[in-house]
Design a protein around this motif. Structure first.
Motif, PDB file in Angstrom:
ATOM      1  N   LYS A  93      -5.705   4.763  -2.392  1.00  0.00           N
ATOM      2  CA  LYS A  93      -6.164   3.950  -3.537  1.00  0.00           C
ATOM      3  C   LYS A  93      -5.016   3.505  -4.434  1.00  0.00           C
ATOM      4  O   LYS A  93      -5.164   3.428  -5.658  1.00  0.00           O
ATOM      5  N   TYR A 139      -6.892   1.723   2.591  1.00  0.00           N
ATOM      6  CA  TYR A 139      -6.842   2.007   1.143  1.00  0.00           C
ATOM      7  C   TYR A 139      -7.459   3.375   0.836  1.00  0.00           C
ATOM      8  O   TYR A 139      -6.997   4.106  -0.026  1.00  0.00           O
ATOM      9  N   PHE A 176      -8.872  -4.849  -4.828  1.00  0.00           N
ATOM     10  CA  PHE A 176      -9.213  -3.692  -3.977  1.00  0.00           C
ATOM     11  C   PHE A 176     -10.102  -2.716  -4.754  1.00  0.00           C
ATOM     12  O   PHE A 176     -11.082  -2.202  -4.237  1.00  0.00           O
ATOM     13  N   TYR A 215       0.883  -1.177   0.000  1.00  0.00           N
ATOM     14  CA  TYR A 215       0.000   0.000   0.000  1.00  0.00           C
ATOM     15  C   TYR A 215       0.919   1.224   0.000  1.00  0.00           C
ATOM     16  O   TYR A 215       1.677   1.440   0.943  1.00  0.00           O
ATOM     17  N   LEU A 253      -1.925   0.534  -4.742  1.00  0.00           N
ATOM     18  CA  LEU A 253      -1.213  -0.658  -4.273  1.00  0.00           C
ATOM     19  C   LEU A 253      -0.258  -1.087  -5.370  1.00  0.00           C
ATOM     20  O   LEU A 253      -0.626  -1.114  -6.547  1.00  0.00           O
TER      21      LEU A 253
END
Ligand SMILES: [Zn+2]
Ligand SMILES: [Zn+2]
Length: 334
Positions: A10, A44, A317, A6, A12
């Protein structure tokens, strides 16, 4: 090792990271499967001050011991690391330990998580994988323990048995579905309503859970009607629904962490003697009970879980964020 890191809101990135070092009293686990939790989603979205990028998230983990005391054993991890000395730890309420930390967090202490090939964990947090539980399904133990703890906290405060209670579960994610399954299949509760705005999710839940599955504006959600309400979302609107529909003398179990504060009908809570219980994680005993529940297939089929590869984690995600994924749980396979 490869890891899903991470790196920002938003964002990754699947990349090369340093392997964890062997520490005294700990083992290195070669991760097989690692579940995406709602709390990973909070991170996230940049809304979790305990998970600051860059960080390897993930705390719902199964695997094989690579280095350490039980090398070669198939295991499942209890990711809640506690001091084992304080009053809470010595009285069976380890989850309230002041020094508690969960894998995949870096505040106040850094503990890299399970979206990686290897993770380090204290030996006392390691449980042998039950023979009847598949390695890839095993990460579900962690959220199941959360749900079991929540259901049993509520059970203790109810004036009648869960069997004869009307229950409302708000939220059709993993914790909502698991709470419903425990209510229905372990506690024999017969009147359950589960509510979620996402129709696809509801459709998934209704395949596995014997409950009335409805959207939040449904007529089945009657004011002052439910003995016990589980808010697995924790938004202002869900808390208001919870207080509105709970019966006089009823119980609200608050599990979700979405909105930290907001308006609440304290007047009804007072005049109608509503019990409001916040709940977090599970005790070691809850974790062991959960392994028994899963090993004996007491909550039925786990076919509602979806699987993706670790290197596809970023898109998983994204899909959870978009609401395009109907499954209440995605587990990443390493
Ligand atoms: Zn979790
Ligand atoms: Zn402690």
């Amino acid at each position: 090792m490869h890891a899903l890191v991470y790196t920002g809101i938003k964002e990754l990135v699947y990349r090369e990271e340093k392997n964890p070092k062997v520490i005294n009293g700990e083992s290195i686990v070669k991760v097989s499967a690692s579940g995406i939790c709602g709390s990973d989603m909070h991170a996230y979205h940049g809304k979790d001050n305990r998970r600051i990028p860059p960080l390897i998230l993930g705390h719902e983990i199964s695997g094989i011991i690579d280095k350490g005391k039980f090398a070669g054993k198939k295991v499942i991890l209890n990711p809640l690391i506690t001091c084992r000395k304080c009053d809470y730890c010595s009285s069976g309420r380890e989850h309230l330990c002041i020094k508690r930390i969960i894998l995949g967090m870096n505040k106040p202490i850094e503990r890299q998580g399970g979206f990686a090939e290897y993770v380090s964990i204290p030996n006392q947090n390691i449980y042998e994988l039950p023979k009847t539980l598949e390695m890839k399904e095993a990460p579900i133990a962690e959220p199941t323990a959360v749900a079991l703890h929540a259901v049993e906290l509520g059970e203790k405060k109810l004036s009648k048995s869960l069997k004869d209670s009307k229950a409302l579960v708000i939220g059709g994610g993993a914790i909502g579905l698991l709470s419903g399954l425990i209510l229905s299949k372990v506690k024999d509760c017969k009147e359950i309503v589960i509510v979620d705005p996402n129709e696809k999710r509801l459709g998934e839940c209704s395949k596995y859970l014997n409950a009335v599955s409805v959207k939040p504006d449904s007529k089945s959600i009657i004011a002052n009607h439910f003995d016990i309400v589980f808010d697995t979302v924790g938004m202002e609107v869900t808390r208001q629904q919870a207080i509105n529909v709970v019966k006089p003398g009823g119980v609200i179990i608050h599990i979700g962490l979405t909105h930290p504060s907001g308006r609440f009908d304290f007047r009804k809570a007072t005049l109608q003697e509503i019990t409001f219980i916040g709940t977090y994680c599970y005790t070691n005993e809850d974790f062991e009970k959960t392994l028994d529940i899963l090993a004996n297939k007491k909550i039925g089929s786990l076919a509602w879980i979806e699987y993706r590869k670790l290197n596809e984690g970023a898109s998983a995600f994204q899909q959870i964020h978009d609401g395009t994924c109907s499954s209440p749980k995605i587990i990443l396979l390493i």
